[in-house]
Scaffold this motif. Structure first.
Motif, PDB file in Angstrom:
ATOM      1  N   PRO A 183       6.462   5.496   0.012  1.00  0.00           N
ATOM      2  CA  PRO A 183       5.092   5.971  -0.244  1.00  0.00           C
ATOM      3  C   PRO A 183       4.980   6.768  -1.533  1.00  0.00           C
ATOM      4  O   PRO A 183       5.971   7.188  -2.123  1.00  0.00           O
ATOM      5  CB  PRO A 183       4.817   6.845   0.975  1.00  0.00           C
ATOM      6  CG  PRO A 183       6.164   7.415   1.322  1.00  0.00           C
ATOM      7  CD  PRO A 183       7.165   6.328   0.999  1.00  0.00           C
ATOM      8  N   ALA A 184       3.731   6.991  -1.935  1.00  0.00           N
ATOM      9  CA  ALA A 184       3.444   7.768  -3.147  1.00  0.00           C
ATOM     10  C   ALA A 184       2.611   8.985  -2.796  1.00  0.00           C
ATOM     11  O   ALA A 184       2.030   9.081  -1.705  1.00  0.00           O
ATOM     12  CB  ALA A 184       2.708   6.903  -4.162  1.00  0.00           C
TER      13      ALA A 184
ATOM     14  N   TYR B  91       5.194  -1.799  -7.692  1.00  0.00           N
ATOM     15  CA  TYR B  91       5.423  -2.739  -6.585  1.00  0.00           C
ATOM     16  C   TYR B  91       5.361  -4.179  -7.099  1.00  0.00           C
ATOM     17  O   TYR B  91       6.207  -5.013  -6.776  1.00  0.00           O
ATOM     18  CB  TYR B  91       4.366  -2.549  -5.504  1.00  0.00           C
ATOM     19  CG  TYR B  91       4.477  -1.284  -4.689  1.00  0.00           C
ATOM     20  CD1 TYR B  91       5.695  -0.639  -4.507  1.00  0.00           C
ATOM     21  CD2 TYR B  91       3.351  -0.734  -4.080  1.00  0.00           C
ATOM     22  CE1 TYR B  91       5.777   0.529  -3.752  1.00  0.00           C
ATOM     23  CE2 TYR B  91       3.420   0.422  -3.315  1.00  0.00           C
ATOM     24  CZ  TYR B  91       4.635   1.054  -3.160  1.00  0.00           C
ATOM     25  OH  TYR B  91       4.716   2.205  -2.407  1.00  0.00           O
TER      26      TYR B  91
ATOM     27  N   ASP C 229       0.855  -1.191   0.000  1.00  0.00           N
ATOM     28  CA  ASP C 229       0.000   0.000   0.000  1.00  0.00           C
ATOM     29  C   ASP C 229       0.886   1.233   0.000  1.00  0.00           C
ATOM     30  O   ASP C 229       1.662   1.455   0.939  1.00  0.00           O
ATOM     31  CB  ASP C 229      -0.912  -0.025   1.226  1.00  0.00           C
ATOM     32  CG  ASP C 229      -1.975   1.067   1.178  1.00  0.00           C
ATOM     33  OD1 ASP C 229      -1.885   1.948   0.290  1.00  0.00           O
ATOM     34  OD2 ASP C 229      -2.879   1.044   2.033  1.00  0.00           O
ATOM     35  N   SER C 230       0.772   2.055  -1.038  1.00  0.00           N
ATOM     36  CA  SER C 230       1.628   3.239  -1.157  1.00  0.00           C
ATOM     37  C   SER C 230       1.167   4.387  -0.272  1.00  0.00           C
ATOM     38  O   SER C 230       1.950   5.300   0.018  1.00  0.00           O
ATOM     39  CB  SER C 230       1.664   3.711  -2.621  1.00  0.00           C
ATOM     40  OG  SER C 230       0.360   4.065  -3.058  1.00  0.00           O
TER      41      SER C 230
ATOM     42  N   CYS D 159      -1.092   6.400  -6.746  1.00  0.00           N
ATOM     43  CA  CYS D 159      -1.176   5.076  -6.122  1.00  0.00           C
ATOM     44  C   CYS D 159      -1.260   3.960  -7.167  1.00  0.00           C
ATOM     45  O   CYS D 159      -0.710   2.869  -6.965  1.00  0.00           O
ATOM     46  CB  CYS D 159      -2.383   5.009  -5.185  1.00  0.00           C
ATOM     47  SG  CYS D 159      -3.967   5.358  -5.992  1.00  0.00           S
TER      48      CYS D 159
ATOM     49  N   TYR E  83       2.308   3.308  -8.538  1.00  0.00           N
ATOM     50  CA  TYR E  83       3.128   2.630  -7.533  1.00  0.00           C
ATOM     51  C   TYR E  83       2.665   1.189  -7.327  1.00  0.00           C
ATOM     52  O   TYR E  83       3.497   0.296  -7.113  1.00  0.00           O
ATOM     53  CB  TYR E  83       3.080   3.398  -6.213  1.00  0.00           C
ATOM     54  CG  TYR E  83       4.094   4.514  -6.132  1.00  0.00           C
ATOM     55  CD1 TYR E  83       5.085   4.516  -5.159  1.00  0.00           C
ATOM     56  CD2 TYR E  83       4.076   5.576  -7.030  1.00  0.00           C
ATOM     57  CE1 TYR E  83       6.030   5.530  -5.075  1.00  0.00           C
ATOM     58  CE2 TYR E  83       5.006   6.598  -6.968  1.00  0.00           C
ATOM     59  CZ  TYR E  83       5.987   6.574  -5.987  1.00  0.00           C
ATOM     60  OH  TYR E  83       6.924   7.585  -5.930  1.00  0.00           O
ATOM     61  N   THR E  84       1.359   0.958  -7.384  1.00  0.00           N
ATOM     62  CA  THR E  84       0.843  -0.407  -7.249  1.00  0.00           C
ATOM     63  C   THR E  84       1.434  -1.315  -8.317  1.00  0.00           C
ATOM     64  O   THR E  84       1.887  -2.433  -8.045  1.00  0.00           O
ATOM     65  CB  THR E  84      -0.692  -0.412  -7.350  1.00  0.00           C
ATOM     66  OG1 THR E  84      -1.243   0.217  -6.185  1.00  0.00           O
ATOM     67  CG2 THR E  84      -1.234  -1.827  -7.469  1.00  0.00           C
TER      68      THR E  84
ATOM     69  N   PHE F  39      11.785   4.886  -5.993  1.00  0.00           N
ATOM     70  CA  PHE F  39      10.386   5.186  -5.706  1.00  0.00           C
ATOM     71  C   PHE F  39      10.186   6.564  -5.091  1.00  0.00           C
ATOM     72  O   PHE F  39       9.157   6.813  -4.458  1.00  0.00           O
ATOM     73  CB  PHE F  39       9.805   4.119  -4.771  1.00  0.00           C
ATOM     74  CG  PHE F  39       9.427   2.835  -5.459  1.00  0.00           C
ATOM     75  CD1 PHE F  39       8.168   2.672  -6.032  1.00  0.00           C
ATOM     76  CD2 PHE F  39      10.323   1.787  -5.537  1.00  0.00           C
ATOM     77  CE1 PHE F  39       7.823   1.481  -6.660  1.00  0.00           C
ATOM     78  CE2 PHE F  39       9.995   0.597  -6.163  1.00  0.00           C
ATOM     79  CZ  PHE F  39       8.730   0.444  -6.727  1.00  0.00           C
TER      80      PHE F  39
ATOM     81  N   LYS G 271       9.046  10.221  -4.554  1.00  0.00           N
ATOM     82  CA  LYS G 271       7.780  10.815  -5.020  1.00  0.00           C
ATOM     83  C   LYS G 271       7.935  11.647  -6.300  1.00  0.00           C
ATOM     84  O   LYS G 271       7.068  11.589  -7.178  1.00  0.00           O
ATOM     85  CB  LYS G 271       7.174  11.656  -3.897  1.00  0.00           C
ATOM     86  CG  LYS G 271       6.681  10.837  -2.723  1.00  0.00           C
ATOM     87  CD  LYS G 271       6.068  11.712  -1.642  1.00  0.00           C
ATOM     88  CE  LYS G 271       5.568  10.878  -0.457  1.00  0.00           C
ATOM     89  NZ  LYS G 271       4.968  11.714   0.607  1.00  0.00           N
TER      90      LYS G 271
ATOM     91  N   PHE H 123      12.353  -2.498  -2.939  1.00  0.00           N
ATOM     92  CA  PHE H 123      11.734  -1.204  -3.215  1.00  0.00           C
ATOM     93  C   PHE H 123      12.680  -0.090  -2.756  1.00  0.00           C
ATOM     94  O   PHE H 123      12.663   0.308  -1.590  1.00  0.00           O
ATOM     95  CB  PHE H 123      10.384  -1.094  -2.497  1.00  0.00           C
ATOM     96  CG  PHE H 123       9.406  -2.182  -2.859  1.00  0.00           C
ATOM     97  CD1 PHE H 123       9.551  -2.908  -4.038  1.00  0.00           C
ATOM     98  CD2 PHE H 123       8.346  -2.483  -2.036  1.00  0.00           C
ATOM     99  CE1 PHE H 123       8.650  -3.905  -4.381  1.00  0.00           C
ATOM    100  CE2 PHE H 123       7.431  -3.477  -2.361  1.00  0.00           C
ATOM    101  CZ  PHE H 123       7.585  -4.191  -3.537  1.00  0.00           C
TER     102      PHE H 123
END
Length: 430
Positions: free
Chosen positions: A362-363, A375, A308-309, A368, A371-372, A390, A392, A385
């Motif tokens: 995180p994003a 991932y 989950d981002s 999202c 990023y999903t 990754f 932002k 990761f």
């Protein structure tokens, strides 16, 4: 006086004759002198050069007695050189060949000794059930298969831009199949990705995996599109309310057998059986049309990891509801669809467990979906990761990279219609 003078002359003559014949003709003297190469290197003694038939305690040649030399001159001797005996030049050449072979052998040994570390079963991914084991990065290559964050090919990006300019449809109408609209959504930062964009990238991964499974961390995995999670969540209530059969099993969602047998997704159909040929399942999950998350189902571990981002987008209580259909129905699927009692005995109806790691990069809100998909791709490749990859601000470059790759590998993705829903809905008809 004259007689003495003649005697001295005669004695001197025979002495010179004897000395000349002994040193120039006698083979023992010749063999003790320089070899034909101008040196006597490698010759230790006369006995060693005589060969096996000549005893070492017998002299090679006995000089004629002085008194007999006056009567008879020594007979000339014939010197035969042994062709099997190596000369200095031969030894030098042989040594050169040896050094050459030795260097080649050493190079081969160094190549064989350059081994990479192998991953343990619990280190095949960045996260396990307790999120403590991290991937061991290969000491040979950072990216075992390919680099998912490789720089964008500017020529291909220009080709995509020129191709979009030739689209006759304007953006104002925004038809779903308009390639201009389709790629505009994909390439715009913080723009919500539709189901068609998510499925397009899943199809890219399915195509790459079908062509080169060795690029990925395992040859026992599959990628499912958004329909899997959508249909299973939608039909979970019917599953709980259905009457159990003689095996105590409820009614699974439509298309359950198709997923089990690998006949859907139909794009790059795998025909691999879950549990028998497949250990890992990757699938995107759409939460309330507002947030995308990635799901990795490990059949051997009976465990699910949620990537989950933006963890704040789904509360723990909400996530429990989202994951419940998979925790219950995946074990039922493996038991109900098993082809034999022996295979069925390997599984249990005990529910799976799940976790949501909180230490992944995180994003920003809106990215999202991108990023999903990343991932899923990185985890399937066995790549951790990285916070750098990754970051932002890289959301835009990720989008452009995906757009170029889809354009190159699936140029008709914007026109693709997922017809698997017809098979899913019609599974239990009649």
């Amino acid at each position: 006086m004259y007689f003495v003078s003649c005697l001295k002359t005669l004695i001197g003559y025979y002495c010179l004759k004897w000395i000349f014949g002994y040193y120039c003709i006698n083979p023992s003297c010749i063999l003790q002198s320089e070899s034909v190469n101008g040196t006597n290197a490698g010759r230790k003694s006369l006995a060693e050069d005589k060969g096996p038939d000549v005893p070492t305690d017998v002299p090679a040649a006995v000089p004629a007695d002085v008194s007999s030399s006056e009567d008879k001159a020594p007979e000339p001797s014939l010197v035969l050189l042994d062709k099997n005996q190596s000369t200095v030049s031969d030894l030098q050449k042989e040594n050169a060949r040896y050094l050459e072979k030795r260097d080649a052998a050493l190079a081969l040994c160094r190549a064989k000794s350059d081994r990479t570390r192998k991953l343990a079963a619990s280190q095949k991914s960045p996260y396990t059930a307790n999120s403590t084991a991290r991937v061991i990065i290969s000491n040979r290559k950072l990216y075992p298969g390919y680099n998912p964050f490789a720089p964008i090919d500017k020529k291909k990006l220009k080709e995509l831009a020129d191709w979009l300019k030739s689209c006759p449809t304007t953006l104002d109408k925004k038809p779903r199949k308009s390639r201009t609209w389709w790629y505009q959504i994909l390439r715009t930062s913080l723009e919500w990705l539709e189901d068609c964009h998510i499925d397009a990238w899943i199809n890219v991964l399915r195509k790459r995996y079908d062509a080169n499974p060795q690029h990925f961390r395992s040859e026992r995995m599959c990628f499912l599109d958004h329909l899997f999670a959508q249909q299973w969540r939608f039909n979970f209530k019917d599953f709980k309310d259905s009457k159990p059969d003689h095996n105590g099993l409820g009614r699974l969602p439509g298309g359950a057998w198709n997923y089990y047998a690998g006949t859907i997704p139909s794009f790059c159909q795998s025909n691999k059986v879950l549990g028998t040929d497949i250990d890992d399942i990757y699938a995107p999950v759409n939460f309330a049309d507002s947030h995308w998350i990635a799901m990795w189902i490990s059949i051997p571990k009976r465990h699910i990891v949620v990537f989950d981002s933006i963890c704040s987008s789904i509360s723990p209580e909400e996530l429990d509801v989202v994951m419940e259909p998979f925790l219950y129905m995946v074990p039922y699927l493996l038991v109900e669809c098993a082809s034999s009692d022996e295979l069925r005995a390997q599984y249990s109806l005990e529910t799976f467990t799940y976790e949501r790691p909180t230490n992944i990069p995180p994003a920003r809100a809106g990215d999202c979906g991108v990023y999903t998909l990343k991932y899923i791709e990185c985890h399937a490749l066995g790549i951790e990761f990285s916070k750098k990859d990754f970051a932002k601000p890289n959301g835009k470059s990720m989008r452009d990279k995906m757009a170029v790759d889809i354009f190159q590998e699936l140029p008709d993705a914007h026109e693709f219609e997922n017809k698997d829903i017809d098979d899913i809905l019609g599974t239990y008809d009649g």
